[in-house]
Design a protein around this motif. Sequence first.
Motif, short mmCIF file in Angstrom:
data_model
loop_
_atom_site.label_atom_id
_atom_site.label_comp_id
_atom_site.label_asym_id
_atom_site.label_seq_id
_atom_site.Cartn_x
_atom_site.Cartn_y
_atom_site.Cartn_z
N GLN A 1 7.40 14.45 3.60
CA GLN A 1 7.66 13.32 2.73
C GLN A 1 6.19 12.33 2.83
OE1 GLN A 1 10.31 12.55 1.32
NE2 GLN A 1 11.94 13.67 2.42
N PRO A 2 5.91 11.85 1.56
CA PRO A 2 5.02 11.04 1.43
C PRO A 2 5.11 9.86 2.33
CG PRO A 2 6.45 10.71 -0.37
CD PRO A 2 6.72 11.91 0.33
N THR B 1 3.12 5.98 4.43
CA THR B 1 1.91 4.95 4.02
C THR B 1 2.21 4.11 5.10
OG1 THR B 1 0.89 3.56 2.42
CG2 THR B 1 3.24 3.47 2.51
N GLU C 1 -1.63 -2.52 4.26
CA GLU C 1 -3.25 -2.90 4.16
C GLU C 1 -3.67 -3.48 5.41
OE1 GLU C 1 -4.26 -4.89 0.68
OE2 GLU C 1 -3.38 -3.52 -0.56
N PRO D 1 -3.33 2.65 2.84
CA PRO D 1 -2.87 1.59 2.61
C PRO D 1 -2.56 1.33 1.19
CG PRO D 1 -4.41 1.26 4.38
CD PRO D 1 -4.73 2.72 4.00
N MET D 2 -3.66 2.22 0.27
CA MET D 2 -3.62 1.78 -1.01
C MET D 2 -2.72 2.48 -1.92
SD MET D 2 -7.40 0.65 -1.81
CE MET D 2 -7.25 -0.25 -3.12
N GLN D 3 -2.42 3.59 -1.28
CA GLN D 3 -1.39 4.85 -2.03
C GLN D 3 -0.50 5.37 -0.84
OE1 GLN D 3 -2.89 8.46 -2.53
NE2 GLN D 3 -5.16 7.92 -2.59
N VAL D 4 -0.30 6.65 -0.82
CA VAL D 4 0.42 7.52 0.04
C VAL D 4 -0.36 8.42 0.66
CG1 VAL D 4 2.76 6.86 -0.90
CG2 VAL D 4 1.56 8.83 -1.49
N GLY E 1 5.58 10.84 -4.36
CA GLY E 1 5.01 9.62 -3.64
C GLY E 1 4.02 8.93 -4.80
N VAL F 1 5.36 5.34 -4.94
CA VAL F 1 4.89 4.47 -3.69
C VAL F 1 3.38 3.57 -4.21
CG1 VAL F 1 4.32 4.05 -1.48
CG2 VAL F 1 6.11 5.83 -2.08
N THR F 2 2.75 4.79 -4.89
CA THR F 2 1.36 4.51 -5.36
C THR F 2 1.50 3.38 -6.32
OG1 THR F 2 0.45 6.70 -4.74
CG2 THR F 2 -0.79 5.47 -6.10
N LYS G 1 2.33 -0.01 -4.89
CA LYS G 1 1.28 -0.64 -4.09
C LYS G 1 0.29 -0.91 -5.22
CE LYS G 1 1.22 1.57 0.33
NZ LYS G 1 0.53 0.74 1.32
N ASP H 1 14.00 11.26 -4.08
CA ASP H 1 14.40 11.28 -2.63
C ASP H 1 14.20 9.99 -2.14
OD1 ASP H 1 14.79 13.15 -0.22
OD2 ASP H 1 13.13 11.81 0.37
N ALA I 1 12.85 8.69 0.86
CA ALA I 1 11.67 8.44 1.58
C ALA I 1 10.53 7.53 0.47
CB ALA I 1 11.11 9.60 2.18
N PRO I 2 10.36 8.14 -0.52
CA PRO I 2 9.47 7.20 -1.29
C PRO I 2 10.01 6.08 -1.72
CG PRO I 2 9.89 9.61 -2.51
CD PRO I 2 10.51 9.27 -1.31
N ALA J 1 9.65 3.40 0.87
CA ALA J 1 8.30 3.02 0.87
C ALA J 1 8.03 2.06 -0.36
CB ALA J 1 7.34 4.20 0.99
N GLU K 1 7.19 -2.34 -0.49
CA GLU K 1 6.15 -3.18 -1.12
C GLU K 1 6.52 -4.25 -1.84
OE1 GLU K 1 2.93 -2.41 -0.30
OE2 GLU K 1 3.34 -1.01 0.99
#
Lengths: 297, 379
Positions: free
Chosen positions: A122-123, A125, A128, A214-217, B228, B231-232, B235, B253, B255-256, B259, B263
């Motif tokens: 799993q991704p 993070t 920041e 902290p800026m992505q995953v 992911g 999430v990016t 963010k 899924d 998890a992302p 996350a 944010e």
Amino acid sequence: MPDLVQFAQSLVNGVGVGLIYGLVGIGFCVIYNASGIVNFAQGVFVMLGGMVCHALLSKLGLPMIVAAVLTVPIVALAGLAIEFLVVRPMWDRGAALFAIILATLATQIAIERLTILTLGDQPRTYPEFTLGGPLKLGSIAISYQLFWILGCGSLMVVLLWLFFTRTTAGRALRACSQNREAAALLGIPVSRMLMLSFALSAGLGAVAGILVTPMQVTAYNIGTPFGVNGFIAAIIGGFGSAAGALAGGVLLGVLQALAIVLLGAGFKNVAALSVLLIVLFLFPSGIFAALQGSKGH
Amino acid sequence: MLQRHMTALAVAVGLTALAQPGFAQDTYKIGSAVGLTGYAAASDRAWRDGQALAVEALNAKGGLLGKKVEYIAEDNRSEPQEAVVVYRKMMSNDKVNVFASGCVSAGNFAAAGAVVRAETPMVLCSILPPRPEEVKWAYSILPPPRFEMEARYNWLKANTQVRKIGIMHDPTPYAQLMRDVGVKSAQEAGFEVVAVESYKPDDVDMSVQIGRINAAGAGAIVKMGQGGSTVTIAKNIKQLGLEKMILLASLDDGAPLKAAGEELGERFMFVAPRVQIPAALQPGEPKEVAEAFLKIWREKFGDRDPNAGARGWDSVMVIAKAVQLANSFEGPKVRDAVEKISGFQGSFAKYNFSPEQHVGITENPYVIGVLRGGQFQVK
């Protein structure tokens, strides 16, 4: 046609990503200087930096600063393990450099699989370092994390410069980069220098991973894009100079960002690789090495 | 001496029997080409785990038509070239009877020709392959892309003043198909698509694309693609200080999604099947079937997201139903039988196949989900 704000904002974003590429590029240079090996497992150090830091934060509940400080030696140990288990046996048997380089590529795949098995797919993070933000300069937003990346990136370059110029170990590493045989004849333990270079390089990768997560995953598979872009950054910088690699990374990040603004995301890598080709044609030893050369003359 | 000869003969007969293809087919083999690594890993690993649980459940009840069911999953690394390799391996070495492969559409497309020539039915997590002769042998467990778009557009129209949107998509066939559907259906839903931006699933920063969408005047980003990258993007929206920008994500899924929700708070929403938000399950059969699956899933995996696992479970149950209807293991008969499955309640959705309808989900199963108090809830 994009407006000035878009241009300026993309420059800011490009610098942020490019600094990370630069840190990865420096990692490439450190090992290359000591041994002539291009370590294609460099990207996994970035991944491990983020993954280990996240694990220390979430599983042990450590404060950010403690988790970050502990992550660097842990990943450096991983670098040492690669050197001891993969590179050294081949090096000692006199394996061709390209075979060792291929082995580092295989190592990257093995570490990715190992990461899936131990930490999952799993991704993940974390927040920041400085909450809040971004800093607004007119219509341009600058994330606080970008200042951390800029500050830590600059600090790394200064520390590396001090290490290479003011310490015995650093000077020994430089001697290895100039002529390994002569360094060995002078009593420098070349094999120990190789070990040191892997630890140093892994630590740098870890710093990049800690800063960028902290800026992505982060996830088991993020090493490859960082590795590829870090490699390009190192080549643009002249494959040897830490400051050159950092500047090469920034240039690459900015070029990619501008390519998205002007041509669309599909052309991001086309533009970046075209620039790389032009650099290689015009300055085979890298832009910054060429600049230094012209200054010397 | 005679006894020694008899023993040798018995061994020879035994070995010959082992070499016969018929011996290998004492089990009914379900093959699955799944992206256990690469961009599709999060959903495909859960898809595989749901299938493995379903096979265990079938075998616990005596298998299918008296045969034990064997499940073979091979990693296609989320890449079409690898998919072709593992499909070939499963066809020639493992001699699978049916495929129930994962969500890597391009991989399933690349191998579809060979699978059809072997007259092996496919029940897929992905969209259907493009050629009609391949569609004949393929069935999809994935809801049609328009359902995702309808759910998002309907919510956006009913609950916000946003009428200009930007689309972000990755290069997978599913995301591109969704992009086309999204662009086409936007106007009739009352939206103007002011920017369409692409990204690669492993891009480390998407601020520039988001900046372009914002500059074009969009009030919401409709994202197509999994993993992911969600999430990016969340963010990056925050880092750019876009305090009003809404992000509507694809089926994914947990998890992302979690996350990304952490944010952006409730500015982040996603399409979710009810099994992903159990409080939203409709009473009656849908709830009973979903809860039966969730009980087994949670015993094995705790609070892991059940979305893709539920689809994996359903894919095996659809195959089991087809084998029972066909009363046969032969590929062409099982293929024909899937077309007769209608009103079949799965844990993810209800499936209605027919000769003209190879995408089994015909009623929109989605709600709009949000992260609230650390839990997924209906927005």
